[in-house]
Each structure stands twice: as C-alpha cells, then as structure tokens.
Design a protein around this motif. Structure first.
Motif, PDB file in Angstrom:
ATOM      1  N   GLY A 199     -12.075 -29.134  -4.908  1.00  0.00           N
ATOM      2  CA  GLY A 199     -11.357 -29.240  -6.175  1.00  0.00           C
ATOM      3  C   GLY A 199     -12.054 -30.165  -7.160  1.00  0.00           C
ATOM      4  O   GLY A 199     -11.700 -30.212  -8.329  1.00  0.00           O
ATOM      5  N   SER A 246      -4.458 -26.597  -3.421  1.00  0.00           N
ATOM      6  CA  SER A 246      -4.825 -27.523  -4.492  1.00  0.00           C
ATOM      7  C   SER A 246      -4.062 -27.144  -5.752  1.00  0.00           C
ATOM      8  O   SER A 246      -3.415 -26.102  -5.826  1.00  0.00           O
ATOM      9  CB  SER A 246      -6.333 -27.468  -4.756  1.00  0.00           C
ATOM     10  N   MET A 296      -5.248 -26.008  -8.272  1.00  0.00           N
ATOM     11  CA  MET A 296      -5.842 -24.806  -8.846  1.00  0.00           C
ATOM     12  C   MET A 296      -5.122 -23.527  -8.431  1.00  0.00           C
ATOM     13  O   MET A 296      -5.177 -22.526  -9.144  1.00  0.00           O
ATOM     14  CB  MET A 296      -7.321 -24.713  -8.451  1.00  0.00           C
TER      15      MET A 296
END
Length: 278
Positions: free
Chosen positions: A92, A117, A119
């Motif tokens: 990440g 994560s 994301m």
C-alpha cells in the motif's frame, strides 16, 4: 527470510491466519509505524496486545529507521526469519516496494502475506473500485509550503468521470525544523489530518488553481468521508464538500473520496450514507 505481513485495517484480530503463523515463527518482529496505524495507534496498551497475541516483543520501525537504517533489518534476515508488519497491505506504500528491491539486491529471500487495505476497503462506500482514477495524497500545508500537484490529477480523474481516493497526511515522530537546523532532533507531537482539514485545503487550492482552466471541483462537489475504515466504529458520510466540512468524523485515521460520474447503483449505495435532513 524476510516476511512482509499485512495487518489489515482494524485491530490485532485482522491479521490473517497465514500471517499469524509467520509472525510466530520469526525470531524478530518489526512494525512499520509511519505510513499508517491500527485503530489503537502506537499506545502502550495496543502494542502489548499485539505482543501478547504474537508471543514475542515488537520493535516499532519509524520513518527514520525504515528509510535510513533498514539495512540492519535486512542483515538480520540473512541469518534468521524476520517479520516486518505493515498496516493494511504490504504494497500500500511505495516504501515497502523499495524494501523488497533492497532485500533482493542483498540476496535476502522475501515472502509477502497480503491483507485488506484502504485501496479496496473503500469500496464499502458504494463507489465501484474499477471506476477510480489515480489516488492522491494530501499533505499538511504550512505557512510557506502549499503544494498543489494533486490538483491536476483530480482534474484528470474528474474529466474522465472517475472517482478520486485522497489519502490524508499523518505525522508520526517528525523532527521539527528548528531541531534539524541545530543538529539535534526533537520531534513534533503526532498529527493526523482530518477530512475537514483536507477539504479546507482542497478548496484553498481550488481558489488558487481554478483560473488555470476548468474547475476540478467546488463546494458543491459530492464526496464521501471515511473514518477508521475497517474498524468496528468506522464512520462513513456522503455529501457535498460544504456539508462534510461540518461533520465531526472523530478519531483518526481519515480518508476522502471525491466522486466522479456515478452509476445508478452507486447512487443507491451513497444514499445510505447521506446526511439526514439535508
């Protein structure tokens, strides 16, 4: 062997079984602590909870250690198993890509154990992940430093109808300018950017950059604020920039999504998080 192990986003329970097995067989355990933090931050109680679960002590790896002294960690990994714990997923942050490259150059074997994560967890807000453009980072402004390089990235994303994930600055064990000038490091208190501060800075940059061409966004642009993503008490609110400025999102960590063109299904999900009575 160097193990890069993702911890997920919430607390000590978010590590995967494979990750936990790897930690328990490592002789030394480091925890990276400047690109992100778990819900309990770097509190003594939080770290002791991790140490109790893992059955071994944890060495906190701050920015200075990771960027300047990581070769000592890699040297250890040539002799015995070392765990390097990363909040979220190991990749990440670009820092961890560099760590893998340096390990390979030194002939250190690396094993990566992934985890959730920001994301991908940001998908909970309802904006579909494949409709995101380039992710940006928003740093804390100072009186003399107000970078705006992210503005054009937001603008490009918006022109394509894509959403923009904004990762907000955190400051952990940052040396003060005065101490650097004197050659003896003193550190600032930890700071974590709020969604409110991010929006204030975004609007300030818009005022300065808007005359370069078509405006990238304004106070009426739809956004989603997400706080403590992945934790039991996560908070998600959708609304315009103006509306989100008035919301108290509570404790860190925060992130912000600037919405692009939305699909009807995305709008249905966003409605679940919109401010009531507005």
């Amino acid at each position: 062997m160097l193990y890069l192990i993702g911890l997920g986003l919430g607390d000590e329970k978010d590590i995967t079984l494979r990750g936990l097995e790897a930690v328990k067989k490592c002789e030394k355990v480091y925890m990276e602590a400047y690109t992100s933090l778990l819900s309990f931050g770097l509190s003594t109680d939080g770290l002791s909870t991790l140490e109790k679960l893992y059955g071994k002590p944890i060495t906190v790896a701050d920015r200075e250690m990771v960027e300047e002294k990581v070769d000592s960690v890699l040297s250890e990994a040539t002799s015995f198993d070392v765990a390097f714990l990363v909040v979220g997923d190991p990749f990440g942050a670009t820092t961890h890509t560099d760590l893998v490259v340096r390990a390979k150059e030194l002939g250190v074997e690396v094993k990566v154990i992934h985890n959730a994560s920001v994301m991908n967890a940001v998908g909970i807000c309802g904006l579909q992940l494949y409709r995101y453009g380039e992710t940006i980072s928003i740093p804390f402004f100072t009186d003399t430093w107000k970078p705006d390089s992210f503005y054009e990235k937001i603008q490009r994303n918006r022109e394509l109808g894509l959403h923009t994930l904004c990762l907000l600055d955190i400051k952990v064990k940052e040396p003060t300018w005065e101490s650097l000038c004197r050659g003896k490091k003193l550190y600032e208190p930890p700071r974590f950017m709020t969604i409110n501060t991010a929006i204030e800075q975004l609007l300030e940059i818009e005022q300065n950059c808007g005359d370069r061409g078509e405006s990238a966004y304004n106070e009426d642009t739809n956004c989603v604020g997400l706080a403590r993503l992945g934790s039991e008490d996560q908070k998600i609110v959708a609304g315009t920039m103006r509306q989100l400025l008035a919301v108290d999102f509570g404790a860190p960590l925060h992130c912000l999504v600037i919405a692009g063109t939305t699909h009807p299904i995305e709008e249905e999900m966003l409605n679940m998080y919109k401010l009531k009575g507005v």
